[in-house]
Design a protein around this motif. Structure first.
Motif, PDB file in Angstrom:
ATOM      1  N   SER A 174      11.099 -23.770   7.663  1.00 18.54           N
ATOM      2  CA  SER A 174      10.424 -25.075   7.697  1.00 18.54           C
ATOM      3  C   SER A 174      11.473 -26.164   7.512  1.00 18.54           C
ATOM      4  O   SER A 174      12.289 -26.081   6.584  1.00 18.54           O
ATOM      5  N   THR A 175      11.456 -27.176   8.363  1.00 20.13           N
ATOM      6  CA  THR A 175      12.432 -28.275   8.205  1.00 20.13           C
ATOM      7  C   THR A 175      12.195 -28.999   6.878  1.00 20.13           C
ATOM      8  O   THR A 175      13.134 -29.481   6.259  1.00 20.13           O
ATOM      9  N   LYS A 221       7.735 -20.823   9.518  1.00 14.18           N
ATOM     10  CA  LYS A 221       6.728 -21.108   8.480  1.00 14.18           C
ATOM     11  C   LYS A 221       6.488 -22.605   8.397  1.00 14.18           C
ATOM     12  O   LYS A 221       6.584 -23.207   7.315  1.00 14.18           O
ATOM     13  N   TYR A 262      10.032 -30.932  15.537  1.00 17.61           N
ATOM     14  CA  TYR A 262       9.805 -30.623  14.120  1.00 17.61           C
ATOM     15  C   TYR A 262      10.941 -31.293  13.378  1.00 17.61           C
ATOM     16  O   TYR A 262      12.099 -30.882  13.529  1.00 17.61           O
ATOM     17  N   LEU A 263      10.629 -32.336  12.633  1.00 21.66           N
ATOM     18  CA  LEU A 263      11.722 -33.040  11.959  1.00 21.66           C
ATOM     19  C   LEU A 263      11.318 -33.461  10.563  1.00 21.66           C
ATOM     20  O   LEU A 263      10.139 -33.692  10.276  1.00 21.66           O
ATOM     21  N   SER A 264      12.326 -33.542   9.690  1.00 24.34           N
ATOM     22  CA  SER A 264      12.106 -33.994   8.317  1.00 24.34           C
ATOM     23  C   SER A 264      13.179 -35.003   7.957  1.00 24.34           C
ATOM     24  O   SER A 264      14.333 -34.857   8.344  1.00 24.34           O
ATOM     25  N   GLY A 268       5.629 -33.377  12.737  1.00 24.61           N
ATOM     26  CA  GLY A 268       5.507 -32.402  13.828  1.00 24.61           C
ATOM     27  C   GLY A 268       4.796 -33.070  14.987  1.00 24.61           C
ATOM     28  O   GLY A 268       3.716 -33.637  14.807  1.00 24.61           O
ATOM     29  N   ASN A 322       3.529 -32.447  19.064  1.00 26.97           N
ATOM     30  CA  ASN A 322       3.411 -31.594  20.253  1.00 26.97           C
ATOM     31  C   ASN A 322       3.826 -32.438  21.454  1.00 26.97           C
ATOM     32  O   ASN A 322       3.130 -33.384  21.823  1.00 26.97           O
TER      33      ASN A 322
HETATM   34  C1  BT5 Z   1      -0.375 -31.684   8.962  1.00 25.67           C
HETATM   35  O1  BT5 Z   1      -1.067 -30.930   8.040  1.00 25.67           O
HETATM   36  O2  BT5 Z   1      -0.870 -32.187   9.939  1.00 25.67           O
HETATM   37  C2  BT5 Z   1       1.101 -31.806   8.659  1.00 25.67           C
HETATM   38  C3  BT5 Z   1       1.948 -31.146   9.692  1.00 25.67           C
HETATM   39  C4  BT5 Z   1       3.409 -31.402   9.445  1.00 25.67           C
HETATM   40  C5  BT5 Z   1       4.283 -30.534  10.297  1.00 25.67           C
HETATM   41  C6  BT5 Z   1       5.733 -30.893  10.182  1.00 25.67           C
HETATM   42  S1  BT5 Z   1       6.734 -30.069  11.351  1.00 25.67           S
HETATM   43  C7  BT5 Z   1       8.167 -30.608  10.569  1.00 25.67           C
HETATM   44  C8  BT5 Z   1       7.911 -30.539   9.079  1.00 25.67           C
HETATM   45  N1  BT5 Z   1       8.258 -29.234   8.544  1.00 25.67           N
HETATM   46  C9  BT5 Z   1       7.171 -28.563   8.112  1.00 25.67           C
HETATM   47  O3  BT5 Z   1       7.195 -27.407   7.627  1.00 25.67           O
HETATM   48  N2  BT5 Z   1       6.067 -29.316   8.288  1.00 25.67           N
HETATM   49  C10 BT5 Z   1       6.391 -30.617   8.839  1.00 25.67           C
HETATM   50  P1  BT5 Z   1      -2.639 -30.789   7.971  1.00 25.67           P
HETATM   51  O4  BT5 Z   1      -3.294 -32.140   7.985  1.00 25.67           O
HETATM   52  O5  BT5 Z   1      -2.899 -29.903   6.811  1.00 25.67           O
HETATM   53  O6  BT5 Z   1      -3.026 -30.082   9.314  1.00 25.67           O
HETATM   54  C11 BT5 Z   1      -2.798 -28.719   9.520  1.00 25.67           C
HETATM   55  C12 BT5 Z   1      -3.863 -28.210  10.490  1.00 25.67           C
HETATM   56  O7  BT5 Z   1      -3.592 -28.732  11.796  1.00 25.67           O
HETATM   57  C13 BT5 Z   1      -3.853 -26.690  10.645  1.00 25.67           C
HETATM   58  O8  BT5 Z   1      -4.660 -26.074   9.675  1.00 25.67           O
HETATM   59  C14 BT5 Z   1      -4.400 -26.520  12.063  1.00 25.67           C
HETATM   60  O9  BT5 Z   1      -5.792 -26.626  12.074  1.00 25.67           O
HETATM   61  C15 BT5 Z   1      -3.860 -27.748  12.786  1.00 25.67           C
HETATM   62  N3  BT5 Z   1      -2.584 -27.460  13.481  1.00 25.67           N
HETATM   63  C16 BT5 Z   1      -1.615 -26.571  13.168  1.00 25.67           C
HETATM   64  N4  BT5 Z   1      -0.584 -26.647  14.014  1.00 25.67           N
HETATM   65  C17 BT5 Z   1      -0.905 -27.609  14.908  1.00 25.67           C
HETATM   66  C18 BT5 Z   1      -0.241 -28.157  16.031  1.00 25.67           C
HETATM   67  N5  BT5 Z   1       0.991 -27.766  16.424  1.00 25.67           N
HETATM   68  N6  BT5 Z   1      -0.875 -29.151  16.724  1.00 25.67           N
HETATM   69  C19 BT5 Z   1      -2.102 -29.597  16.353  1.00 25.67           C
HETATM   70  N7  BT5 Z   1      -2.769 -29.115  15.304  1.00 25.67           N
HETATM   71  C20 BT5 Z   1      -2.183 -28.129  14.579  1.00 25.67           C
END
Ligand code: BT5
Length: 270
Positions: free
Chosen positions: A34-35, A60, A78-80, A158, A160
């Protein structure tokens, strides 16, 4: 599949990046857990404010509350970013807001799509999630502030980008989309990364200089949540009513059936 010339490079990003401090140091991986986790480790080891961690894929990828972020290789972002704001821990949601503004505006500028913000951390196009933000923090006691203050924060983003419809897993199909799916065109990921980082630096600077008001106004102008009837889950409890506003910490204010304003600092609009 990624064509070789679509791969991210640190030089390719730096060539195009006009920020002052965000992205001065960039770590780029082909694969990582994870970043956010890696940036957290770097911050603990003394990395500078503005350090950016990027990866072509995550094994992850983290969402909020232990959820996972689908992170296939070579097509998305994917960026932090490590930030060290002078602020109480109760204001952390405002950094999420700054990042959400940065992402929504970058998508609007580059792809010409109506990217909206859904409280607190989703970016949507036509009602489907195209990006998510995860803000994490370490806190300490600061004698100049009441309560805990932020020592450092990791802003995880993150997006898409060039993900094809056929590659979206079944369980996300109804709710997820990508910029390519919505615009019918392939997006230059490095260009998008630069615009996101530049917007983030701009809004972060404004926040440090002028406080919360500009961020809150801009966030509201891009958000679809205010003015709608919502049901919000926060832990095991639910609040239902009309979302009327957000407060100075980014909490959602909901007018319930009895006309009472309920304040929800974190949760999911379902
Ligand atoms: C988020 O959580 O939306 C925060 C996502 C943050 C991701 C970035 S990537 C770079 C950095 N490093 C990490 O490890 N994380 C951050 P939340 O509101 O809890 O939404 C998660 C939910 O979104 C999941 O349970 C799925 O239902 C849905 N989901 C998962 N992957 C997805 C994707 N690629 N596109 C759209 N929806 C997704």
């Amino acid at each position: 599949m990624t064509k070789k010339n679509d791969l991210l490079t640190v030089e390719g990003i730096k060539k195009n990046l006009t920020t002052r401090f965000i992205g001065a140091d960039i770590y780029l991986f082909d694969a990582i857990d994870s970043t956010n986790s890696y940036a957290h480790k770097l911050a603990k080891e003394g990395a500078k404010e503005g350090t950016v961690v990027l990866s072509e894929s995550q094994s992850k990828g983290k969402g909020r509350l232990g959820r996972t972020w689908f992170s296939p290789s070579g097509v998305n972002i994917y960026l932090s970013v490590i930030l060290m704001p002078q602020m109480p821990s109760t204001q952390i949601t405002l950094l999420t807001f700054a990042a959400a503004i940065a992402v929504a505006k970058a998508i609007r500028d580059i792809a010409g799509l109506d990217a909206d913000i859904k409280w607190p951390n989703d970016i949507l196009i036509r009602g489907k999630k195209v990006a998510g933000i995860l803000s994490e923090m370490e806190t300490n006691k600061n004698p100049l502030m009441e309560g805990l203050s932020v020592k450092f924060s990791i802003i995880g983003i993150g997006i898409n980008v060039n993900l094809d419809k056929k590659d979206i897993p079944l369980e996300l199909m109804d709710n997820a989309t990508s910029i390519k799916i919505e615009s019918n065109s392939t997006i230059d990921r490095m260009n998008l990364i630069c615009r996101v980082l530049e917007n983030l630096e701009e809004w972060y600077n404004l926040f440090e200089r002028n406080g919360v008001n500009d961020i809150i106004e801009e966030w509201k102008s891009l958000a679809i949540t205010i003015g709608r009837d919502v049901k919000v889950q926060s832990g095991n409890s639910f609040v239902e009513g009309r979302a009327v506003d957000i407060d100075e910490n980014g909490a959602l204010l909901i007018k319930d059936r009895d006309g009472v304003i309920q304040r929800v600092l974190s949760g999911d609009v379902i």
